[in-house]
Motif scaffolding. Structure first.
Motif, mmCIF file in Angstrom:
data_model
loop_
_atom_site.group_PDB
_atom_site.id
_atom_site.type_symbol
_atom_site.label_atom_id
_atom_site.label_comp_id
_atom_site.label_asym_id
_atom_site.label_seq_id
_atom_site.Cartn_x
_atom_site.Cartn_y
_atom_site.Cartn_z
ATOM 1 N N GLN A 77 0.822 -1.209 0.000
ATOM 2 C CA GLN A 77 0.000 0.000 0.000
ATOM 3 C C GLN A 77 0.856 1.260 0.000
ATOM 4 N N ILE A 78 1.912 1.234 0.789
ATOM 5 C CA ILE A 78 2.807 2.406 0.854
ATOM 6 C C ILE A 78 3.481 2.612 -0.498
ATOM 7 N N ARG A 79 3.939 1.530 -1.105
ATOM 8 C CA ARG A 79 4.556 1.644 -2.438
ATOM 9 C C ARG A 79 3.567 2.218 -3.453
ATOM 10 N N ASN A 80 2.286 1.889 -3.274
ATOM 11 C CA ASN A 80 1.267 2.341 -4.215
ATOM 12 C C ASN A 80 0.737 3.733 -3.899
ATOM 13 N N GLY A 81 1.330 4.383 -2.890
ATOM 14 C CA GLY A 81 0.989 5.776 -2.651
ATOM 15 C C GLY A 81 0.043 6.046 -1.515
ATOM 16 N N ALA A 82 -0.260 5.053 -0.690
ATOM 17 C CA ALA A 82 -1.130 5.309 0.464
ATOM 18 C C ALA A 82 -0.485 6.404 1.324
ATOM 19 N N PRO A 83 -1.247 7.405 1.743
ATOM 20 C CA PRO A 83 -0.684 8.549 2.471
ATOM 21 C C PRO A 83 -0.385 8.226 3.926
ATOM 22 N N VAL A 84 0.515 7.254 4.116
ATOM 23 C CA VAL A 84 0.914 6.835 5.460
ATOM 24 C C VAL A 84 2.114 7.674 5.920
ATOM 25 N N ASN A 85 2.100 8.101 7.156
ATOM 26 C CA ASN A 85 3.212 8.873 7.719
ATOM 27 C C ASN A 85 4.173 8.012 8.518
ATOM 28 N N LEU A 86 3.631 6.999 9.203
ATOM 29 C CA LEU A 86 4.454 6.149 10.068
ATOM 30 C C LEU A 86 4.045 4.699 9.846
ATOM 31 N N PHE A 87 5.029 3.810 9.762
ATOM 32 C CA PHE A 87 4.755 2.394 9.500
ATOM 33 C C PHE A 87 5.407 1.554 10.577
ATOM 34 N N LEU A 88 4.580 0.792 11.304
ATOM 35 C CA LEU A 88 5.068 -0.144 12.314
ATOM 36 C C LEU A 88 4.889 -1.550 11.772
ATOM 37 N N SER A 89 5.976 -2.152 11.352
ATOM 38 C CA SER A 89 5.949 -3.477 10.749
ATOM 39 C C SER A 89 6.134 -4.558 11.811
ATOM 40 N N ILE A 222 11.850 -12.149 15.991
ATOM 41 C CA ILE A 222 10.864 -11.266 15.352
ATOM 42 C C ILE A 222 11.117 -9.837 15.825
ATOM 43 N N HIS A 223 12.046 -9.179 15.153
ATOM 44 C CA HIS A 223 12.332 -7.772 15.440
ATOM 45 C C HIS A 223 11.351 -6.918 14.638
ATOM 46 N N GLN A 224 10.567 -6.136 15.348
ATOM 47 C CA GLN A 224 9.547 -5.331 14.685
ATOM 48 C C GLN A 224 10.078 -3.903 14.502
ATOM 49 N N GLY A 225 10.027 -3.405 13.264
ATOM 50 C CA GLY A 225 10.647 -2.130 12.939
ATOM 51 C C GLY A 225 9.666 -1.028 12.595
ATOM 52 N N VAL A 226 10.074 0.195 12.923
ATOM 53 C CA VAL A 226 9.238 1.362 12.632
ATOM 54 C C VAL A 226 10.035 2.325 11.747
#
Length: 269
Positions: A77-89, A222-226
């Motif tokens: 979604q982020i690659r496709n342009g979703a207007p996300v400011n912060l991503f917690l994977s 499982i290291h979760q990255g932001v």
């Protein structure tokens, strides 16, 4: 403008047929003046909601709109342009890929270390091993998240191979697109067992009667990255400040306390 961006975000979500497990475009914060869009890995839903509540109490002029889903789908979604400011994977691979592709302002930072568990809706013998549970003829369906898009699904697959039972149980596997869907399989009894996050067992919504820790030696950490996502346009100063303020909040004692509550480990650099 805010409503327009919200509409774009939701349109992207539905057009691409992905997560949209929880979209809250109208979070009720009448004092909100600066809005941040956050994409959150499904396993982190409950702790994130706690974190948001505490942060907004301390910062009532900020509004946080969030979506949840499998990390791989959120990345698309982020690659496709979703207007996300912060991503917690739920891992480091997806945010690192976004960093290498130029989508982020920073290298991914570990905000939590997740743990994998085996769960069932029904009471089970707690003295039985993972292999005994899954190889039993009474076990017909085992739910795991899609290993291609969900790090906890990848960890589950590694665990099955570590114990040498993957080939024996692969025909029993049913795949959810994320931890949330795996949890739905469990809560409805559609699966006899499922691999999910420890935070699921710790959440107040959990009504499953059995869960068992998975030996952390059986799967990769499982290291979760932001990461902070680069905006297409230069953001207003207030928004940029609010975004970095929220990003820094993940290093606070408040957040570490919430991580412990939900069974995550903190990461010390």
């Amino acid at each position: 403008m805010k409503n327009f961006k919200t509409l774009i975000l939701l349109s992207l979500i539905f057009v691409n047929g992905v997560f949209s497990e929880t979209a809250e475009p109208d979070f009720n914060n009448p004092k909100g003046e600066t809005e941040i869009f956050v994409a959150v890995a499904a396993n982190f839903k409950s702790p994130f909601e706690d974190i948001r509540v505490i942060f907004l109490k301390q910062n009532p002029k900020i509004k946080i709109t969030m979506v949840f889903g499998a990390s791989g789908q959120l990345t698309s979604q982020i690659r496709n342009g979703a207007p996300v400011n912060l991503f917690l994977s739920a891992d480091m691979d997806f945010p690192l890929a976004l960093f290498n592709e130029g989508f982020t302002q920073n290298k991914p930072k570990v905000y939590a270390i997740g743990k994998l568990i085996l769960m069932s809706h029904k009471e089970k013998n707690k003295s039985s091993s993972v292999s005994e549970h899954l190889l039993s003829e009474n076990t017909k369906f085992i739910a795991i998240a899609n290993p291609r898009t969900a790090p906890y699904g990848r960890a589950a697959e590694e665990t099955l191979k570590y114990y040498g039972i993957y080939e024996k149980v692969k025909d029993k596997l049913v795949f959810g697109e994320s931890i949330t869907q795996v949890n739905q399989f469990l809560s409805t009894g559609s699966a006899d067992f499922g691999f999910t996050s420890l935070s699921t067992a710790k959440s107040k919504e959990n009504h499953n009667l059995f869960w068992q820790n998975i030996d952390s030696k059986s799967y990769s950490p499982i290291h979760q990255g932001v990461v902070i996502i680069k905006p297409k346009e230069t953001p207003a100063t207030e928004k940029n400040l609010a975004l970095h303020q929220f990003f820094d909040f993940f290093s606070s004692k408040d957040v570490k306390s919430i991580l412990t509550k939900y069974g995550y480990d903190s990461y010390e650099e």
